[in-house]
Design a protein around this motif. Structure first.
Motif, PDB file in Angstrom:
ATOM      1  N   THR A 153       0.912  -1.279  -0.080  1.00 49.92           N
ATOM      2  CA  THR A 153       0.099   0.138  -0.014  1.00 49.92           C
ATOM      3  C   THR A 153       0.824   1.107  -0.194  1.00 49.92           C
ATOM      4  OG1 THR A 153      -0.251   0.324   2.218  1.00 49.92           O
ATOM      5  CG2 THR A 153      -1.848  -1.157   1.259  1.00 49.92           C
ATOM      6  N   GLY A 154       0.536   2.154  -0.606  1.00 51.89           N
ATOM      7  CA  GLY A 154       1.221   3.658  -0.586  1.00 51.89           C
ATOM      8  C   GLY A 154       1.529   4.040   0.867  1.00 51.89           C
ATOM      9  N   ARG A 155       2.865   4.481   0.693  1.00 51.68           N
ATOM     10  CA  ARG A 155       3.571   4.753   2.132  1.00 51.68           C
ATOM     11  C   ARG A 155       3.285   3.894   3.350  1.00 51.68           C
ATOM     12  NH1 ARG A 155       3.048  10.963   2.985  1.00 51.68           N
ATOM     13  NH2 ARG A 155       4.904  10.308   4.230  1.00 51.68           N
TER      14      ARG A 155
ATOM     15  N   ASP B 135      -3.969   0.753  -3.716  1.00 50.10           N
ATOM     16  CA  ASP B 135      -4.106  -0.075  -2.704  1.00 50.10           C
ATOM     17  C   ASP B 135      -4.970  -1.105  -2.776  1.00 50.10           C
ATOM     18  OD1 ASP B 135      -2.012   1.885  -2.074  1.00 50.10           O
ATOM     19  OD2 ASP B 135      -3.144   2.693  -0.192  1.00 50.10           O
ATOM     20  N   GLY B 136      -6.334  -0.699  -2.961  1.00 49.10           N
ATOM     21  CA  GLY B 136      -7.445  -1.726  -2.968  1.00 49.10           C
ATOM     22  C   GLY B 136      -7.286  -2.733  -4.156  1.00 49.10           C
ATOM     23  N   SER B 137      -6.754  -2.399  -5.262  1.00 47.43           N
ATOM     24  CA  SER B 137      -6.752  -3.250  -6.358  1.00 47.43           C
ATOM     25  C   SER B 137      -5.511  -4.037  -6.130  1.00 47.43           C
ATOM     26  CB  SER B 137      -6.513  -2.303  -7.620  1.00 47.43           C
ATOM     27  OG  SER B 137      -7.294  -1.347  -8.018  1.00 47.43           O
ATOM     28  N   LEU B 138      -4.384  -3.743  -5.399  1.00 48.04           N
ATOM     29  CA  LEU B 138      -3.666  -4.837  -5.060  1.00 48.04           C
ATOM     30  C   LEU B 138      -3.959  -5.739  -4.106  1.00 48.04           C
ATOM     31  CD1 LEU B 138      -0.392  -2.387  -5.017  1.00 48.04           C
ATOM     32  CD2 LEU B 138      -0.724  -4.225  -6.373  1.00 48.04           C
ATOM     33  N   VAL B 139      -4.617  -5.312  -3.201  1.00 50.10           N
ATOM     34  CA  VAL B 139      -5.352  -6.331  -2.160  1.00 50.10           C
ATOM     35  C   VAL B 139      -6.287  -7.484  -3.082  1.00 50.10           C
ATOM     36  CG1 VAL B 139      -6.882  -6.553  -0.264  1.00 50.10           C
ATOM     37  CG2 VAL B 139      -5.502  -4.644  -0.268  1.00 50.10           C
ATOM     38  N   MET B 140      -6.995  -6.792  -3.960  1.00 50.22           N
ATOM     39  CA  MET B 140      -7.797  -7.764  -4.806  1.00 50.22           C
ATOM     40  C   MET B 140      -7.105  -8.630  -5.526  1.00 50.22           C
ATOM     41  SD  MET B 140     -11.010  -7.144  -4.676  1.00 50.22           S
ATOM     42  CE  MET B 140     -11.633  -7.883  -6.104  1.00 50.22           C
ATOM     43  N   GLY B 141      -5.804  -8.356  -6.270  1.00 47.89           N
ATOM     44  CA  GLY B 141      -4.968  -9.088  -6.908  1.00 47.89           C
ATOM     45  C   GLY B 141      -4.343 -10.267  -5.828  1.00 47.89           C
ATOM     46  N   ASN B 142      -4.045  -9.669  -4.529  1.00 44.06           N
ATOM     47  CA  ASN B 142      -3.227 -10.928  -3.903  1.00 44.06           C
ATOM     48  C   ASN B 142      -4.553 -12.021  -3.534  1.00 44.06           C
ATOM     49  OD1 ASN B 142      -1.056  -9.378  -3.658  1.00 44.06           O
ATOM     50  ND2 ASN B 142      -0.975  -9.566  -1.465  1.00 44.06           N
ATOM     51  N   LEU B 143      -5.916 -11.291  -3.280  1.00 45.70           N
ATOM     52  CA  LEU B 143      -6.924 -12.487  -3.105  1.00 45.70           C
ATOM     53  C   LEU B 143      -7.023 -13.269  -4.030  1.00 45.70           C
ATOM     54  CD1 LEU B 143      -9.502  -9.936  -1.534  1.00 45.70           C
ATOM     55  CD2 LEU B 143      -8.377 -11.223  -0.038  1.00 45.70           C
ATOM     56  N   MET B 144      -7.110 -12.980  -5.269  1.00 44.18           N
ATOM     57  CA  MET B 144      -7.343 -13.802  -6.645  1.00 44.18           C
ATOM     58  C   MET B 144      -6.067 -14.686  -6.647  1.00 44.18           C
ATOM     59  SD  MET B 144      -9.365 -11.316  -9.166  1.00 44.18           S
ATOM     60  CE  MET B 144      -7.920 -10.027  -9.244  1.00 44.18           C
ATOM     61  N   ASN B 145      -4.952 -14.311  -6.518  1.00 45.77           N
ATOM     62  CA  ASN B 145      -3.835 -15.071  -6.497  1.00 45.77           C
ATOM     63  C   ASN B 145      -3.907 -16.405  -5.308  1.00 45.77           C
ATOM     64  OD1 ASN B 145      -2.610 -14.261  -9.106  1.00 45.77           O
ATOM     65  ND2 ASN B 145      -1.579 -12.547  -7.957  1.00 45.77           N
ATOM     66  N   ALA B 146      -3.847 -15.719  -4.098  1.00 46.04           N
ATOM     67  CA  ALA B 146      -4.063 -16.642  -3.059  1.00 46.04           C
ATOM     68  C   ALA B 146      -5.210 -17.831  -3.249  1.00 46.04           C
ATOM     69  CB  ALA B 146      -4.642 -15.769  -1.743  1.00 46.04           C
ATOM     70  N   ALA B 147      -6.270 -17.327  -3.870  1.00 47.54           N
ATOM     71  CA  ALA B 147      -7.155 -18.296  -4.108  1.00 47.54           C
ATOM     72  C   ALA B 147      -6.784 -19.218  -5.032  1.00 47.54           C
ATOM     73  CB  ALA B 147      -8.618 -17.662  -4.434  1.00 47.54           C
ATOM     74  N   GLU B 148      -6.228 -18.886  -5.929  1.00 47.22           N
ATOM     75  CA  GLU B 148      -5.654 -19.742  -6.913  1.00 47.22           C
ATOM     76  C   GLU B 148      -4.899 -20.688  -6.229  1.00 47.22           C
ATOM     77  OE1 GLU B 148      -4.966 -21.717 -10.485  1.00 47.22           O
ATOM     78  OE2 GLU B 148      -6.496 -20.350 -10.171  1.00 47.22           O
ATOM     79  N   SER B 149      -3.611 -20.109  -5.455  1.00 50.90           N
ATOM     80  CA  SER B 149      -2.663 -21.135  -4.881  1.00 50.90           C
ATOM     81  C   SER B 149      -3.335 -22.378  -3.873  1.00 50.90           C
ATOM     82  CB  SER B 149      -2.006 -20.196  -4.130  1.00 50.90           C
ATOM     83  OG  SER B 149      -2.455 -19.998  -2.733  1.00 50.90           O
ATOM     84  N   LEU B 150      -4.494 -21.706  -3.480  1.00 57.60           N
ATOM     85  CA  LEU B 150      -5.265 -22.948  -2.745  1.00 57.60           C
ATOM     86  C   LEU B 150      -6.271 -23.771  -3.581  1.00 57.60           C
ATOM     87  CD1 LEU B 150      -6.099 -20.647   0.251  1.00 57.60           C
ATOM     88  CD2 LEU B 150      -4.223 -22.352   0.122  1.00 57.60           C
ATOM     89  N   GLY B 151      -6.369 -23.891  -4.922  1.00 58.41           N
ATOM     90  CA  GLY B 151      -7.086 -24.457  -5.771  1.00 58.41           C
ATOM     91  C   GLY B 151      -8.490 -24.146  -5.829  1.00 58.41           C
ATOM     92  N   LEU B 152      -8.725 -22.758  -5.690  1.00 58.40           N
ATOM     93  CA  LEU B 152      -9.957 -22.245  -5.610  1.00 58.40           C
ATOM     94  C   LEU B 152     -10.176 -21.237  -6.671  1.00 58.40           C
ATOM     95  CD1 LEU B 152     -10.098 -21.299  -1.793  1.00 58.40           C
ATOM     96  CD2 LEU B 152     -11.630 -22.971  -3.108  1.00 58.40           C
ATOM     97  N   GLY B 153     -11.460 -21.179  -7.252  1.00 57.72           N
ATOM     98  CA  GLY B 153     -11.771 -20.009  -8.215  1.00 57.72           C
ATOM     99  C   GLY B 153     -11.918 -18.943  -7.793  1.00 57.72           C
ATOM    100  N   SER B 154     -11.739 -17.748  -8.426  1.00 55.85           N
ATOM    101  CA  SER B 154     -12.225 -16.444  -7.999  1.00 55.85           C
ATOM    102  C   SER B 154     -12.410 -15.548  -9.356  1.00 55.85           C
ATOM    103  CB  SER B 154     -10.897 -15.673  -7.449  1.00 55.85           C
ATOM    104  OG  SER B 154      -9.783 -15.597  -8.202  1.00 55.85           O
ATOM    105  N   ILE B 155     -13.097 -14.627  -9.030  1.00 52.18           N
ATOM    106  CA  ILE B 155     -13.474 -13.605  -9.997  1.00 52.18           C
ATOM    107  C   ILE B 155     -13.604 -12.112  -9.410  1.00 52.18           C
ATOM    108  CG2 ILE B 155     -15.858 -14.147 -10.142  1.00 52.18           C
ATOM    109  CD1 ILE B 155     -15.790 -13.506 -13.175  1.00 52.18           C
ATOM    110  N   TRP B 156     -13.208 -10.948  -9.921  1.00 50.90           N
ATOM    111  CA  TRP B 156     -13.369  -9.752  -9.748  1.00 50.90           C
ATOM    112  C   TRP B 156     -14.566  -9.281 -10.143  1.00 50.90           C
ATOM    113  CZ3 TRP B 156      -8.761  -5.586  -9.145  1.00 50.90           C
ATOM    114  CH2 TRP B 156      -9.127  -4.351  -8.927  1.00 50.90           C
TER     115      TRP B 156
END
Length: 174
Positions: A40-42, A97-118
């Motif tokens: 996140t910024g600063r 900042d919020g967009s980066l959180v969204m990216g982390n959530l989607m990549n984390a879901a994938e890493s656990l074998g789950l699907g995701s969508i924004w």
């Protein structure tokens, strides 16, 4: 290839979730935790995450989102869990900042074998009385803007192959 890079290359938006299979609390917690580690910024950590597993509230949010979209379809494609990211508008970098959180959530879901969508329209939802009531009921004060919904669950069908990357995606300056 590194496992993180494999996850990033494999992740696709899921538009068909298994409506009968709930995500474990442990997996939800791991995904949410990954979201909190987004840069996140600063280092202001302007975003917040609302993890919705309550089916009644999930369905109400889906109905409101569909109204904004002008349809009666389920905008979350049957996903049982909605992770809503909002960010503090008083921080200049809140959207990023919020967009980066969204990216982390989607990549984390994938890493656990789950699907995701924004899914969009969180901004409009949380500008409405409906969204403001959710924040109030949760005791959330502040000037927050909805950034997005990360719908997660088990994919009902395998993810499609990725489209080829366009030729002019990257320009190197050496």
């Amino acid at each position: 290839m590194n496992e993180t890079l494999k996850v990033m290359e494999a992740r696709r938006s899921c538009r068909n979730f298994d409506k009968k299979k709930m995500v474990s609390a442990e997996d939800i917690e791991a995904i949410v935790k990954a979201g909190t580690y987004a840069p996140t910024g600063r280092g202001k950590q302007s975003p917040i995450i609302i993890a919705v597993t309550n089916k009644e509230l999930r369905d109400q949010i889906a109905t409101e989102n569909a109204k904004i979209m002008g349809t009666d379809m389920d905008p979350f494609y049957g996903a049982p869990v909605i992770l809503i990211v909002l960010a503090d508008k008083t921080i200049p970098t809140y959207k990023y900042d919020g967009s980066l959180v969204m990216g982390n959530l989607m990549n984390a879901a994938e890493s656990l074998g789950l699907g995701s969508i924004w899914i969009h329209r969180a901004k409009e939802e949380f500008e409405s009385d409906f969204g403001k009531k959710i924040l109030s009921d949760l005791g959330i004060d502040g000037d927050y803007e909805g950034i997005g919904h990360c719908a997660i669950g088990y994919a009902a069908v395998p993810a499609p192959a990725s489209a080829p990357r366009k030729g002019n995606y990257v320009y190197y300056v050496k």
